[in-house]
Design a protein around this motif. Structure first.
Motif, PDB file in Angstrom:
ATOM      1  N   ASP A 340      -8.813  18.612 -13.727  1.00  0.00           N
ATOM      2  CA  ASP A 340      -9.020  19.460 -14.907  1.00  0.00           C
ATOM      3  C   ASP A 340      -9.255  18.661 -16.179  1.00  0.00           C
ATOM      4  OD1 ASP A 340      -8.815  21.764 -13.438  1.00  0.00           O
ATOM      5  OD2 ASP A 340      -6.671  22.030 -13.808  1.00  0.00           O
ATOM      6  N   LEU A 343     -12.942  18.924 -17.134  1.00  0.00           N
ATOM      7  CA  LEU A 343     -13.357  20.192 -17.727  1.00  0.00           C
ATOM      8  C   LEU A 343     -12.814  20.334 -19.147  1.00  0.00           C
ATOM      9  CD1 LEU A 343     -14.765  22.932 -17.425  1.00  0.00           C
ATOM     10  CD2 LEU A 343     -12.643  23.839 -16.446  1.00  0.00           C
ATOM     11  N   GLN A 365     -16.684  26.928 -17.472  1.00  0.00           N
ATOM     12  CA  GLN A 365     -15.712  26.924 -16.382  1.00  0.00           C
ATOM     13  C   GLN A 365     -16.299  26.253 -15.145  1.00  0.00           C
ATOM     14  OE1 GLN A 365     -15.308  31.236 -16.197  1.00  0.00           O
ATOM     15  NE2 GLN A 365     -16.492  31.321 -14.302  1.00  0.00           N
ATOM     16  N   TYR A 366     -15.421  25.959 -14.199  1.00  0.00           N
ATOM     17  CA  TYR A 366     -15.878  25.385 -12.943  1.00  0.00           C
ATOM     18  C   TYR A 366     -16.632  26.431 -12.128  1.00  0.00           C
ATOM     19  CZ  TYR A 366     -13.334  20.956 -13.372  1.00  0.00           C
ATOM     20  OH  TYR A 366     -12.901  19.716 -13.768  1.00  0.00           O
TER      21      TYR A 366
END
Length: 398
Positions: A340, A343, A365-366
């Motif tokens: 994370d 991101l 977002q992923y």
């Protein structure tokens, strides 16, 4: 007349729908809608299902796309691995499997033979015969002349330039084959999650050994005038690292998968990270998987490495956000699995550097589909093409 049938089939594919709704949606008369939906029912590409809600009279029968009228072979080829799936015509994955010992530098003949063996193994596993395959979709890790299905010259795929991939598959399947850059198929796959989505402008950023963007503009994939739109990995960010493309300063040469592994290896050799150093002493090399392992145990050097890469990527994305103004950015590819911290760093850089109006409603977002984005997208691309090109509407569905 065929155009009408195709248009109706595309509408029915999006959701179960009544003839009255088709009339309102397409502006065709009820007689024309009835005539052409009868063709689709006869060919078994459409089924009548339970009645929909009443609008004052008798509940209408709904027409639904028959996802079991055939199957799609979907292939997502990367530089060092491949994922293959067999899907129905709604792009639901029936079976899938990956090979992690692929090397595109071995050349198209060797690689495609490996992929072919996996395809037939999967078909055998689910009991599907070759004639039931209605199309083949394949994403590759580099530029493609989409209209002719030929990969274009790129160092990451030496030996593949204009190799006739379609002709290779035509030896084994009597159906159309569509080849595209796999970042485009990933973007299409994410869009396929919700065919009624109101999100019409999005970027899918694939961060693997290479870095590329799939662009959905006004609901359609945008490939550019020579089919190479979205090659953001070669945007110059000002450093002096030599990229395989021959230029210096490319984003990919700093924050791509191979670049991350190389930088981590240098840190390990220099004694900057005890965790990376221990892994390197055992393996004598480091990969992205090793970096992810170091991040998972909160190694500060590995975490900072990924933070730097996230900031670099986010800085480039901020410029794209100002230019294109998407409402959604999805992050996928092998590097996205590192953690994370990547991101978070991308988001921070984008929100800091892009104009406030551009990021007001922006979501970053992923990827929702993860490793399956490429095969879902390859299948969705293929189904769209075989419908639009009339490749099975006027043939026997069986």
């Amino acid at each position: 007349m065929q155009k009408v049938t195709i248009e109706l089939l595309q509408a029915i594919r999006r959701k179960p729908i009544s003839k009255a709704e088709l009339v309102r949606l397409t502006k065709y008369s009820l007689a024309i809608v009835t005539e052409h939906t009868e063709i689709l029912l006869e060919k078994n590409f459409v089924r009548e299902i339970d009645r929909g809600p009443s609008t004052g009279g008798r509940k209408p029968l709904l027409l639904s796309f028959n996802a079991e009228a055939g199957y799609i072979v979907a292939i997502d080829l990367e530089s060092t691995n491949v994922r293959v799936g067999i899907t129905d015509l709604n792009c639901n994955i029936l079976v899938s499997e990956s090979l992690d010992d692929i090397d595109v530098l071995a050349g198209p003949t060797t690689v495609l033979e490996q992929v072919k063996e996996l395809v037939f193994a999967l078909l055998h596993r689910v009991g599907i015969e070759s004639p039931q395959i209605k199309g083949i979709g394949m994403g590759v890790p580099g530029p493609v002349e989409y209209s002719v299905g030929l990969p274009a010259s790129l160092s990451i795929m030496r030996g593949w330039d204009r190799y006739p991939i379609r002709q290779f598959w035509s030896q084994y399947f009597q159906c159309p084959c569509y080849v595209d850059n796999n970042v485009h198929t990933m973007a299409i796959g994410e869009q396929m999650l919700d065919l009624e989505s109101k999100i019409e402008n999005l970027l899918f950023l694939k961060i693997g050994n290479g870095i590329g963007a799939g662009i959905i503009c006004k609901g359609q994939i945008y490939r550019g005038s020579t089919d190479c739109a979205g090659d953001v990995g070669h945007i110059n960010m000002g450093h002096d690292i030599l990229c395989y493309c021959g230029n210096r300063g490319c984003l990919e040469a700093f924050a791509g998968g191979r670049a991350i592994a190389a930088r981590a290896e240098e840190m390990a050799r220099n004694g900057q990270s005890e965790v990376l150093g221990e892994i390197y002493s055992k393996k004598k090399k480091l990969t992205l998987v090793d970096v992810r392992q170091a991040v998972e145990v909160a190694d500060p050097v590995a975490v900072e490495l990924m933070r730097e890469c996230g900031v670099a990527i986010g800085n480039v994305l901020a410029g794209l956000v100002n230019f294109f103004n998407p409402s959604l950015i999805l992050i996928g590819g092998g590097v996205s699995q590192v953690g994370d911290v990547l991101l978070a760093s991308i988001r921070q850089a984008v929100y800091q550097r892009a104009l406030p109006l551009s990021v007001r409603n922006l979501v970053i977002q992923y990827s929702s589909l993860g490793e399956n984005a490429g095969i879902v997208g390859a299948a969705a691309l293929t189904v769209d093409e075989i419908i639009d090109n009339n490749a099975f509407v006027y043939t026997d569905a069986h």
